[in-house]
Motif scaffolding. Structure first.
Motif, short mmCIF file in Angstrom:
data_model
loop_
_atom_site.label_atom_id
_atom_site.label_comp_id
_atom_site.label_asym_id
_atom_site.label_seq_id
_atom_site.Cartn_x
_atom_site.Cartn_y
_atom_site.Cartn_z
N GLU A 287 -2.55 159.32 -54.35
CA GLU A 287 -2.88 158.14 -55.16
C GLU A 287 -1.68 157.67 -55.97
N VAL A 288 -0.92 158.62 -56.50
CA VAL A 288 0.29 158.25 -57.26
C VAL A 288 1.34 157.69 -56.32
N ARG A 289 1.49 158.32 -55.15
CA ARG A 289 2.52 157.89 -54.22
C ARG A 289 2.25 156.52 -53.61
N GLN A 290 1.01 156.09 -53.59
CA GLN A 290 0.72 154.75 -53.09
C GLN A 290 1.51 153.70 -53.87
N GLY A 291 1.63 153.94 -55.17
CA GLY A 291 2.42 153.01 -55.98
C GLY A 291 3.90 153.28 -55.88
N LEU A 292 4.30 154.55 -55.93
CA LEU A 292 5.72 154.89 -55.91
C LEU A 292 6.39 154.50 -54.60
N ALA B 74 5.58 152.26 -52.32
CA ALA B 74 5.71 150.83 -52.12
C ALA B 74 6.84 150.24 -52.96
N GLN B 75 6.90 150.64 -54.23
CA GLN B 75 7.96 150.12 -55.08
C GLN B 75 9.34 150.62 -54.65
N ALA B 76 9.42 151.88 -54.25
CA ALA B 76 10.69 152.41 -53.76
C ALA B 76 11.17 151.62 -52.55
N ALA B 77 10.25 151.29 -51.65
CA ALA B 77 10.61 150.53 -50.46
C ALA B 77 11.08 149.12 -50.81
N ARG B 78 10.39 148.48 -51.76
CA ARG B 78 10.81 147.13 -52.18
C ARG B 78 12.23 147.15 -52.75
N LEU B 79 12.48 148.08 -53.64
CA LEU B 79 13.80 148.16 -54.27
C LEU B 79 14.88 148.49 -53.24
N ALA B 80 14.58 149.42 -52.35
CA ALA B 80 15.57 149.83 -51.35
C ALA B 80 15.90 148.67 -50.41
N ALA B 81 14.94 147.84 -50.10
CA ALA B 81 15.19 146.71 -49.21
C ALA B 81 16.25 145.77 -49.79
N ALA B 82 16.30 145.72 -51.12
CA ALA B 82 17.26 144.83 -51.77
C ALA B 82 18.58 145.51 -52.12
N ARG B 83 18.56 146.83 -52.27
CA ARG B 83 19.72 147.50 -52.86
C ARG B 83 20.38 148.57 -52.00
N ARG C 253 7.79 143.59 -45.89
CA ARG C 253 7.48 144.43 -44.74
C ARG C 253 7.73 145.91 -45.05
N ALA C 254 8.78 146.18 -45.83
CA ALA C 254 9.08 147.56 -46.19
C ALA C 254 7.95 148.16 -47.02
N ALA C 255 7.48 147.43 -48.01
CA ALA C 255 6.39 147.92 -48.85
C ALA C 255 5.12 148.09 -48.04
N ARG C 256 4.86 147.17 -47.11
CA ARG C 256 3.66 147.26 -46.28
C ARG C 256 3.71 148.51 -45.40
N SER C 257 4.88 148.79 -44.84
CA SER C 257 5.02 149.97 -43.98
C SER C 257 4.83 151.25 -44.78
N ALA C 258 5.44 151.31 -45.97
CA ALA C 258 5.31 152.50 -46.82
C ALA C 258 3.85 152.72 -47.21
N THR C 259 3.17 151.65 -47.56
CA THR C 259 1.77 151.75 -47.97
C THR C 259 0.88 152.17 -46.81
N SER C 260 1.15 151.64 -45.61
CA SER C 260 0.31 151.98 -44.46
C SER C 260 0.41 153.46 -44.11
N ASN C 261 1.58 154.05 -44.34
CA ASN C 261 1.74 155.49 -44.09
C ASN C 261 0.86 156.31 -45.02
N ILE C 262 0.89 155.97 -46.30
CA ILE C 262 0.07 156.70 -47.27
C ILE C 262 -1.41 156.44 -47.03
N ASP C 263 -1.78 155.19 -46.72
CA ASP C 263 -3.18 154.87 -46.45
C ASP C 263 -3.70 155.66 -45.26
N ALA C 264 -2.87 155.77 -44.21
CA ALA C 264 -3.29 156.53 -43.03
C ALA C 264 -3.48 157.99 -43.37
N THR C 265 -2.60 158.54 -44.20
CA THR C 265 -2.74 159.93 -44.60
C THR C 265 -4.00 160.13 -45.43
N CYS C 266 -4.29 159.18 -46.34
CA CYS C 266 -5.51 159.27 -47.15
C CYS C 266 -6.75 159.23 -46.27
#
Length: 233
Positions: A96-101, A103-112, A206-219
């Motif tokens: 549940e915590v990682r769902q937020g982390l 997605a945000q990590a992916a968003r930031l990494a896409a830009a930086r 797209r990065a955030a969506r992919s990261a979230t889908s991984n955690i959602d599938a695991t949940c």
């Protein structure tokens, strides 16, 4: 009860910091047994009572763990990780915590994220795929976690990176315990190869969506495995 003298307190604080530096620098790695009390007294030039007080403080902080008759071991590399380990969180809480982390990590990494870091991610996914094919549990766990930690680092936010690292021990424990569970899929591209493609394209959505889908599938999988506390990643 009299308060300890300022001089004694300062000395204990200094020993705590010196021991902590050994841990956070990696000179005493996770899971390693630290030097004996006698050796540390000689190296630090302090009294036994001072060393024991400093060691107890680090045990209370979760960085060290005393094992009866076997010495003292490194339990965590920072206080945040130690605190999370003391909570002994179940996998669903970590996810549940990682769902937020994630997605945000992916968003930031896409830009930086840098080209060098992208190449590192590519190499880690190769290691992950190889370990899965060879059914090398420990190698797969390390490569998978290193990939996600590198994504968090690629976002350039040190606080988020440290938060992510603090979840690592709990996640590794659950994956190791349920490696053989039916349905565990260590080759799913969601949040991995798909995420890397999005990062290379600089596509934060797209990065955030992919990261979230991984955690959602695991949940979802976790919810259908009654006896397990597993994790894909």
């Amino acid at each position: 009860m009299a308060l300890p003298s300022v001089r004694r307190s300062v000395l204990v604080d200094d020993v705590i910091q010196r021991l902590r530096d050994e841990i956070t620098s990696g000179r005493w790695p996770m899971g390693a047994r630290i030097p004996t009390e006698t050796a540390l007294i000689e190296q630090l030039g302090v009294a036994r009572g001072t060393l024991r007080e400093a060691t107890r403080a680090l045990i209370h902080a979760g960085l060290l763990q005393a094992r009866q008759g076997d010495g003292t071991y490194v339990r965590a590399t920072n206080e945040l990780s130690g605190a999370i380990q003391r909570l002994d969180s179940e996998l669903d809480e970590v996810l549940e915590v990682r769902q937020g982390l994630d997605a945000q990590a992916a968003r930031l990494a896409a830009a930086r994220i840098t080209p060098e870091a992208l190449d590192c991610l590519d190499a880690l996914l190769t290691r992950r795929a190889t370990a899965w094919r060879q059914r090398d549990r420990d190698a797969w766990i390390e490569a998978d976690h290193a990939f996600h930690q590198a994504v968090a680092a690629g976002g350039g936010n040190s606080l988020l990176n440290n938060l992510y690292a603090a979840l690592g021990p709990a996640l590794r424990r659950s994956m190791a315990a349920h490696w053989e569970d039916r349905g565990f899929d260590g080759a799913d591209p969601r949040g991995h190869e798909e995420l890397l493609d999005a990062l290379r394209a600089g596509d934060a959505v797209r990065a955030a969506r992919s990261a979230t889908s991984n955690i959602d599938a695991t949940c979802d999988w976790h919810a259908t495995t009654p006896s397990a506390r597993p994790g894909r990643d």
